[in-house]
Scaffold this motif. Structure first.
Motif, PDB file in Angstrom:
ATOM      1  N   THR A   1       0.844  -1.197   0.000  1.00  0.00           N
ATOM      2  CA  THR A   1       0.000   0.000   0.000  1.00  0.00           C
ATOM      3  C   THR A   1       0.880   1.247   0.000  1.00  0.00           C
ATOM      4  O   THR A   1       1.918   1.289   0.668  1.00  0.00           O
ATOM      5  CB  THR A   1      -0.943   0.076   1.219  1.00  0.00           C
ATOM      6  OG1 THR A   1      -0.169   0.196   2.419  1.00  0.00           O
ATOM      7  CG2 THR A   1      -1.840  -1.153   1.303  1.00  0.00           C
TER       8      THR A   1
ATOM      9  N   LEU B   1      -1.361  -0.577  -4.041  1.00  0.00           N
ATOM     10  CA  LEU B   1      -2.717  -0.266  -3.617  1.00  0.00           C
ATOM     11  C   LEU B   1      -2.701   1.069  -2.874  1.00  0.00           C
ATOM     12  O   LEU B   1      -1.794   1.328  -2.076  1.00  0.00           O
ATOM     13  CB  LEU B   1      -3.271  -1.350  -2.696  1.00  0.00           C
ATOM     14  CG  LEU B   1      -3.139  -2.813  -3.145  1.00  0.00           C
ATOM     15  CD1 LEU B   1      -3.940  -3.711  -2.200  1.00  0.00           C
ATOM     16  CD2 LEU B   1      -3.568  -3.008  -4.574  1.00  0.00           C
TER      17      LEU B   1
ATOM     18  N   ARG C   1      -4.731   2.457  -0.430  1.00  0.00           N
ATOM     19  CA  ARG C   1      -5.059   2.544   0.993  1.00  0.00           C
ATOM     20  C   ARG C   1      -5.277   1.166   1.597  1.00  0.00           C
ATOM     21  O   ARG C   1      -5.410   0.172   0.897  1.00  0.00           O
ATOM     22  CB  ARG C   1      -6.329   3.394   1.195  1.00  0.00           C
ATOM     23  CG  ARG C   1      -6.209   4.837   0.715  1.00  0.00           C
ATOM     24  CD  ARG C   1      -5.161   5.610   1.492  1.00  0.00           C
ATOM     25  NE  ARG C   1      -5.439   5.649   2.907  1.00  0.00           N
ATOM     26  CZ  ARG C   1      -6.191   6.583   3.500  1.00  0.00           C
ATOM     27  NH1 ARG C   1      -6.745   7.544   2.782  1.00  0.00           N
ATOM     28  NH2 ARG C   1      -6.373   6.571   4.802  1.00  0.00           N
ATOM     29  N   GLY C   2      -5.354   1.155   2.933  1.00  0.00           N
ATOM     30  CA  GLY C   2      -5.600  -0.080   3.656  1.00  0.00           C
ATOM     31  C   GLY C   2      -6.881   0.001   4.453  1.00  0.00           C
ATOM     32  O   GLY C   2      -7.893   0.517   3.982  1.00  0.00           O
TER      33      GLY C   2
ATOM     34  N   VAL D   1      -0.833  -3.888   3.945  1.00  0.00           N
ATOM     35  CA  VAL D   1      -1.607  -4.558   2.909  1.00  0.00           C
ATOM     36  C   VAL D   1      -2.269  -5.830   3.443  1.00  0.00           C
ATOM     37  O   VAL D   1      -3.357  -6.216   2.982  1.00  0.00           O
ATOM     38  CB  VAL D   1      -0.719  -4.869   1.683  1.00  0.00           C
ATOM     39  CG1 VAL D   1       0.262  -5.992   1.987  1.00  0.00           C
ATOM     40  CG2 VAL D   1      -1.558  -5.208   0.461  1.00  0.00           C
TER      41      VAL D   1
ATOM     42  N   THR E   1      -9.323   1.286  -3.808  1.00  0.00           N
ATOM     43  CA  THR E   1      -8.463   0.131  -4.064  1.00  0.00           C
ATOM     44  C   THR E   1      -9.059  -0.780  -5.125  1.00  0.00           C
ATOM     45  O   THR E   1      -8.352  -1.284  -6.012  1.00  0.00           O
ATOM     46  CB  THR E   1      -8.222  -0.651  -2.765  1.00  0.00           C
ATOM     47  OG1 THR E   1      -7.551   0.188  -1.826  1.00  0.00           O
ATOM     48  CG2 THR E   1      -7.376  -1.883  -3.014  1.00  0.00           C
TER      49      THR E   1
END
Length: 387
Positions: free
Chosen positions: A184, A218, A220-221, A231, A262
């Motif tokens: 991420t 990606l 964001r988480g 991630v 995402t």
């Protein structure tokens, strides 16, 4: 043990997928008073429940500090007696305890990352700074945690690549074993990790030390994930070009825009082999898991350590599971989320029909700041290269 100044990629090694066969799993007995309340009694039960499920299909290598070594050894002995016949027949596996002092129990982030080539397995050591160091790290001292990976590699005889001073945690990377790695941006580009490096330079490090050909960034988480959004709490490979993504259909939930962003990113991506990514939505718990007054009883926070507050939302996600050789060890939260737990188990069973889905009540791990994937680190099947 040797420290190789080349890289895994240069030597033909790569990080395998987590769903590939394991030699075993590394875990650490919990004891930190600022992470685990009431002398870690509740956490111990949760960790033991996870170990009991994992040892149905692979061994556990359990580190424990001097103060808790006897408790860890007592658990291992109890398991050996309980499953004596099954262990003798290879239908169950032992817990092997060894003494090691650590600052906390997050084996995913402190233990080595393993890479392989054919039947050979090597280790990789990263710098660990408690998820952000002096910028936004979660505790003030992390010297023992930072030393754990090299110590474990030496103990087990693994040839070790030393990536230090590059800062990385195992929970911030996910590999498909076929050239693609997910991370991420929120985590790897955070100011407390490697601020001197550009995104492109960080990607080159990942490719060099993980044997990767392509990195999926990606955006964001999970909302309020205090690791800067690892991630492993939001998205995980379940097969080549196939992932599960933490999801909610509620547009009012603060997780909704993060997961949507995402998803939109993944829909435009291909993996290292040019395949489109199949995305399975794995809904987060319907009822947010928040800190209660009872949760705060019995913590002892050190100066400079991150604390908790009543009402604080915890980063609960079913994506934070562990692939054992025979199962998916899935976090469950119980109570008002019993139906959510069941739904998650059914979804994972439909995705991984060849594996047993084993939910473990994990709220007492979550209140420490992570979950099942965070307290485990798989060792790939293969031969360790000795010194």
């Amino acid at each position: 043990m040797e420290y190789n100044r080349t890289t895994p990629s240069a030597d033909g090694y790569y990080m395998p997928a987590e769903y590939e066969p394991h030699k075993g799993c590394i875990m650490i007995w919990p004891q930190r008073p600022g992470s685990w309340k009431k002398n870690a009694k509740d956490a111990e039960q949760a960790f033991c429940a996870v170990m009991e499920e994992i040892t149905k299909s692979e061994p556990v290598y359990l580190a424990a500090g001097k103060k808790v070594l006897a408790r860890a050894e007592a658990f291992a002995a109890q398991q050996k007696e309980k499953y004596r016949e099954a262990i003798a027949c290879g239908r169950h596996f032992p817990v092997t305890v060894f003494e090691a002092e650590t600052d906390d129990a997050w084996a995913r982030d402190m233990a080595p990352t393993f890479v392989k080539k054919g039947g050979s397995v090597r280790a990789v050591n990263w710098s660990f700074n408690a998820w952000g160091g002096t910028v936004d790290g979660l505790y003030a001292s992390w010297k023992l945690d930072d030393a754990f990976a090299l110590d474990f590699a030496k103990r087990e005889g693994y040839f070790c690549y030393d990536a230090a001073p590059f800062v990385l945690e195992g929970g911030s990377i996910h590999s498909d074993g076929e050239g693609t790695v997910m991370v991420t941006e929120a985590c790897l580009l955070s100011k407390g990790r490697n601020p001197q490096l550009s995104k492109e330079q960080i990607e080159e490090k990942l490719k060099a030390y993980l044997g990767a050909e392509k990195v999926l960034w990606l955006p964001r988480g999970i909302y309020l994930d205090e690791t800067n959004e690892h991630v492993d709490n939001v998205c995980a490979f379940v097969g080549p070009a196939e992932v599960v993504l933490a999801w909610t259909d509620d547009p009012k939930d603060p997780q909704y825009p993060l997961s949507l962003e995402t998803l939109q990113y993944l829909e435009l991506q291909t993996d290292a082999k040019g395949r489109k990514i199949i995305v399975h939505k794995l809904p987060i718990p319907d009822v947010p898991v928040c800190v209660t007054p009872e949760d705060l009883e019995g913590y002892v926070f050190e100066e400079g350590e991150d604390t908790r507050e009543v009402g604080e939302r915890l980063a609960a996600s079913y994506v934070n599971f562990y692939f054992s050789n025979g199962a998916v060890i899935m976090p469950a939260f119980g109570g008002k989320n019993a139906e959510s737990d069941q739904r998650a188990a059914e979804i994972l069973h439909s995705i991984c029909p060849q594996r047993e889905i084993l939910p473990v009540y994990a709220r007492d791990i979550l209140t420490g700041g992570g979950n099942i994937h965070c307290i485990t680190q798989q060792i790939p099947q293969g031969k360790a290269e000795k010194e």
